[in-house]
Motif scaffolding. Structure first.
Motif, PDB file in Angstrom:
ATOM      1  N   LEU A  47      90.234  43.551  36.714  1.00 23.42           N
ATOM      2  CA  LEU A  47      91.395  42.766  36.278  1.00 23.42           C
ATOM      3  C   LEU A  47      91.151  41.273  36.463  1.00 23.42           C
ATOM      4  O   LEU A  47      91.557  40.459  35.632  1.00 23.42           O
ATOM      5  N   VAL A  48      90.473  40.917  37.543  1.00 24.84           N
ATOM      6  CA  VAL A  48      90.139  39.499  37.757  1.00 24.84           C
ATOM      7  C   VAL A  48      89.225  39.014  36.635  1.00 24.84           C
ATOM      8  O   VAL A  48      89.412  37.921  36.083  1.00 24.84           O
ATOM      9  N   ALA A  49      88.255  39.836  36.267  1.00 24.51           N
ATOM     10  CA  ALA A  49      87.333  39.455  35.190  1.00 24.51           C
ATOM     11  C   ALA A  49      88.086  39.259  33.874  1.00 24.51           C
ATOM     12  O   ALA A  49      87.831  38.310  33.127  1.00 24.51           O
ATOM     13  N   LEU A  50      89.058  40.140  33.606  1.00 23.06           N
ATOM     14  CA  LEU A  50      89.851  40.001  32.380  1.00 23.06           C
ATOM     15  C   LEU A  50      90.672  38.711  32.428  1.00 23.06           C
ATOM     16  O   LEU A  50      90.739  37.957  31.467  1.00 23.06           O
ATOM     17  N   LYS A  51      91.268  38.477  33.585  1.00 27.58           N
ATOM     18  CA  LYS A  51      92.076  37.264  33.779  1.00 27.58           C
ATOM     19  C   LYS A  51      91.227  36.007  33.527  1.00 27.58           C
ATOM     20  O   LYS A  51      91.683  35.043  32.937  1.00 27.58           O
ATOM     21  N   ASN A  52      89.972  36.036  34.007  1.00 23.81           N
ATOM     22  CA  ASN A  52      89.079  34.886  33.849  1.00 23.81           C
ATOM     23  C   ASN A  52      88.424  34.821  32.478  1.00 23.81           C
ATOM     24  O   ASN A  52      87.553  33.998  32.250  1.00 23.81           O
ATOM     25  N   ASP A  53      88.827  35.759  31.588  1.00 26.10           N
ATOM     26  CA  ASP A  53      88.275  35.740  30.224  1.00 26.10           C
ATOM     27  C   ASP A  53      86.773  35.979  30.213  1.00 26.10           C
ATOM     28  O   ASP A  53      86.077  35.499  29.340  1.00 26.10           O
ATOM     29  N   GLY A  94      80.299  38.843  12.311  1.00 26.71           N
ATOM     30  CA  GLY A  94      80.405  38.407  10.918  1.00 26.71           C
ATOM     31  C   GLY A  94      81.527  37.448  10.591  1.00 26.71           C
ATOM     32  O   GLY A  94      81.932  37.354   9.426  1.00 26.71           O
ATOM     33  N   ALA A  95      82.033  36.705  11.590  1.00 23.37           N
ATOM     34  CA  ALA A  95      83.064  35.705  11.289  1.00 23.37           C
ATOM     35  C   ALA A  95      82.503  34.678  10.308  1.00 23.37           C
ATOM     36  O   ALA A  95      81.342  34.275  10.401  1.00 23.37           O
ATOM     37  N   ALA A  96      83.352  34.257   9.341  1.00 21.42           N
ATOM     38  CA  ALA A  96      82.925  33.258   8.362  1.00 21.42           C
ATOM     39  C   ALA A  96      82.808  31.890   9.018  1.00 21.42           C
ATOM     40  O   ALA A  96      82.052  31.023   8.577  1.00 21.42           O
ATOM     41  N   TRP A  97      83.579  31.695  10.078  1.00 15.16           N
ATOM     42  CA  TRP A  97      83.614  30.408  10.778  1.00 15.16           C
ATOM     43  C   TRP A  97      84.142  30.684  12.186  1.00 15.16           C
ATOM     44  O   TRP A  97      84.996  31.549  12.370  1.00 15.16           O
ATOM     45  N   VAL A  98      83.621  29.963  13.175  1.00  9.69           N
ATOM     46  CA  VAL A  98      84.086  30.124  14.549  1.00  9.69           C
ATOM     47  C   VAL A  98      84.331  28.744  15.144  1.00  9.69           C
ATOM     48  O   VAL A  98      83.490  27.844  15.004  1.00  9.69           O
ATOM     49  N   GLY A  99      85.488  28.559  15.766  1.00  6.66           N
ATOM     50  CA  GLY A  99      85.780  27.280  16.400  1.00  6.66           C
ATOM     51  C   GLY A  99      86.536  27.476  17.694  1.00  6.66           C
ATOM     52  O   GLY A  99      86.784  28.613  18.113  1.00  6.66           O
ATOM     53  N   ASP A 100      86.916  26.365  18.310  1.00 10.51           N
ATOM     54  CA  ASP A 100      87.713  26.423  19.534  1.00 10.51           C
ATOM     55  C   ASP A 100      89.172  26.720  19.173  1.00 10.51           C
ATOM     56  O   ASP A 100      89.549  26.598  18.012  1.00 10.51           O
ATOM     57  N   THR A 101      89.999  27.071  20.171  1.00 10.11           N
ATOM     58  CA  THR A 101      91.382  27.488  19.861  1.00 10.11           C
ATOM     59  C   THR A 101      92.166  26.424  19.104  1.00 10.11           C
ATOM     60  O   THR A 101      93.001  26.758  18.271  1.00 10.11           O
ATOM     61  N   CYS A 151      89.304  31.439  16.045  1.00 13.11           N
ATOM     62  CA  CYS A 151      89.522  30.312  16.943  1.00 13.11           C
ATOM     63  C   CYS A 151      89.634  30.872  18.360  1.00 13.11           C
ATOM     64  O   CYS A 151      90.591  31.595  18.672  1.00 13.11           O
ATOM     65  N   THR A 152      88.672  30.560  19.209  1.00 16.61           N
ATOM     66  CA  THR A 152      88.703  31.105  20.562  1.00 16.61           C
ATOM     67  C   THR A 152      87.908  30.221  21.496  1.00 16.61           C
ATOM     68  O   THR A 152      87.002  29.499  21.084  1.00 16.61           O
ATOM     69  N   ARG A 153      88.261  30.297  22.799  1.00 15.08           N
ATOM     70  CA  ARG A 153      87.432  29.548  23.743  1.00 15.08           C
ATOM     71  C   ARG A 153      86.262  30.435  24.156  1.00 15.08           C
ATOM     72  O   ARG A 153      86.204  31.596  23.761  1.00 15.08           O
ATOM     73  N   ASP A 154      85.390  29.866  24.925  1.00 14.24           N
ATOM     74  CA  ASP A 154      84.232  30.562  25.481  1.00 14.24           C
ATOM     75  C   ASP A 154      83.124  30.790  24.458  1.00 14.24           C
ATOM     76  O   ASP A 154      83.058  31.800  23.763  1.00 14.24           O
ATOM     77  N   ARG A 155      82.240  29.779  24.420  1.00 10.56           N
ATOM     78  CA  ARG A 155      81.120  29.801  23.483  1.00 10.56           C
ATOM     79  C   ARG A 155      80.179  30.981  23.724  1.00 10.56           C
ATOM     80  O   ARG A 155      79.749  31.645  22.808  1.00 10.56           O
ATOM     81  N   GLU A 156      79.872  31.244  25.010  1.00 13.59           N
ATOM     82  CA  GLU A 156      78.822  32.240  25.303  1.00 13.59           C
ATOM     83  C   GLU A 156      79.272  33.666  24.986  1.00 13.59           C
ATOM     84  O   GLU A 156      78.491  34.466  24.523  1.00 13.59           O
ATOM     85  N   ARG A 157      80.546  33.984  25.283  1.00  8.81           N
ATOM     86  CA  ARG A 157      80.963  35.364  25.092  1.00  8.81           C
ATOM     87  C   ARG A 157      81.747  35.549  23.810  1.00  8.81           C
ATOM     88  O   ARG A 157      81.280  36.168  22.866  1.00  8.81           O
ATOM     89  N   HIS A 158      82.962  35.015  23.769  1.00  4.04           N
ATOM     90  CA  HIS A 158      83.857  35.332  22.658  1.00  4.04           C
ATOM     91  C   HIS A 158      83.367  34.745  21.329  1.00  4.04           C
ATOM     92  O   HIS A 158      83.371  35.412  20.310  1.00  4.04           O
TER      93      HIS A 158
END
Ligand SMILES: [Zn+2]
Ligand SMILES: [Zn+2]
Length: 339
Positions: free
Chosen positions: A320-326, A216-223, A201-208
């Motif tokens: 650090l800014v990039a990390l902060k912005n996910d 290989g996640a069995a399922w992926v969704g939003d948080t 469960c995570t935000r950011d469709r394009e990256r995470h």
């Protein structure tokens, strides 16, 4: 040497780290002097830089996923030679004498020192660290690939341990991961190699989300999405307290929700029924050296493949800014490329 210094915590967007020229530190008798090759950036660095963790040292060099080469040795160091590669992690030193150290729970040591928080870390050309707390790194990881092993990897490993699943219980177990940054992307590989199905469960469709699918996640969704099955255990890597009741809702009776971060926003009030049924919520605090050594062996054996995004040494604030912005895919790494 060149080093990035934090004089006072401030939002990363104000670029609080300042580049300074400092003397190369001298190792004390039990320490290594390392010439730094690469240093991973971690969410904990953000908590230090932005002041969510209390200030423990003014004029601090952050960074606690350090890969370097031994440039000098203290007189009492054993087991390392000049030129050896070594890794330095968050747990910098413990007292060895307190009630926790004496029973193998050094991660809870009352006197523990932490790299890049209570002592200077690796956003610099050189750093010193106790030899007894420095790691040998698996040969099948280059310097950059090895950096996320040193915090993201070790902490993910300890989180898996604290789910209380072990041995054959992992085969077919359903594990939830909330947040999918540096720690999540290593953790999923360990869990899958042990035989688990992983629900992310995570935000950011394009990256995470995309990286979770790739790994290989069995399922992926939003948080906030509810996984399609009851989970046996979950790990929350995102520093978001509102995910605790969300994760509890998705686990079976007797299951564990492990909180993997050093800092989390307040956990909202929730109904007792969410935790009833012997569900367990527990935090993870640091790691022991044994966790680190066991994890390195497992990561080398699988082998884990780390996904990294490199930043020039001069871009520490931007990283650090990039990390902060996910906006980092996998793990961010500062490369020592001054010349
Ligand atoms: Zn202790
Ligand atoms: Zn860390």
């Amino acid at each position: 040497m060149k080093a990035w210094i934090l004089d006072k915590p401030a939002p990363t967007t104000t670029h609080p780290l300042r580049l300074r020229e400092l003397p190369v530190p001298t190792p004390s008798e039990d320490e290594l002097l390392l010439r730094v090759d690469a240093c991973g950036i971690c969410r904990t660095d953000l908590h230090v830089v932005e002041g969510e963790l209390p200030v423990r040292r003014s004029s601090l060099i952050p960074g606690h996923q350090i890969v370097g080469r031994v440039a000098a040795l203290g007189a009492r160091v054993e087991g390392f030679s000049i030129g050896d590669r070594a890794g330095v992690a968050w747990l910098n030193r413990t007292c060895g004498l307190c009630e926790f150290c004496l029973v193998g729970r050094e991660n809870l040591c009352e006197q523990a020192m932490f790299t890049g928080w209570t002592v200077d870390g690796g956003y610099a050309e050189y750093t010193v660290a106790p030899a007894a707390f420095s790691y040998r790194l698996p040969d099948n990881f280059d310097d950059i690939q090895a950096t996320p092993l040193l915090c993201a990897g070790i902490i993910g490993y300890r989180c898996l341990r604290l789910t209380r699943l072990s041995g054959d219980e992992w085969k077919g177990a359903r594990l939830g991961l909330y947040g999918f940054g540096a720690a999540g992307h290593v953790c999923i590989q360990l869990a899958r190699a042990r035989g688990a199905e992983v629900y992310v469960c995570t935000r950011d469709r394009e990256r995470h989300q995309a990286l979770a699918r790739e790994l290989g996640a069995a399922w992926v969704g939003d948080t906030q999405d509810e996984p399609p099955v009851r989970l046996d255990a979950s790990i929350i890597f995102a520093p978001a307290g509102e995910l605790v009741p969300v994760a509890l809702k998705a686990i079976r009776k007797g299951g564990t929700v492990v909180l993997g971060g050093i800092h989390m926003s307040p956990i909202p009030e929730f109904d007792y029924s969410l935790i009833y049924g012997e569900r367990v919520v527990r935090s993870v605090a640091n790691n022991t050296r044994e966790d680190g050594r066991e994890f390195m062996l497992e990561a080398a054996r699988i082998p884990v493949r780390t996904h990294t995004e490199s930043f020039s040494f001069h871009q520490a604030n931007e990283a650090l800014v990039a990390l902060k912005n996910d906006s980092i895919r996998g793990a961010g790494v500062l490369i020592m490329d001054m010349n």
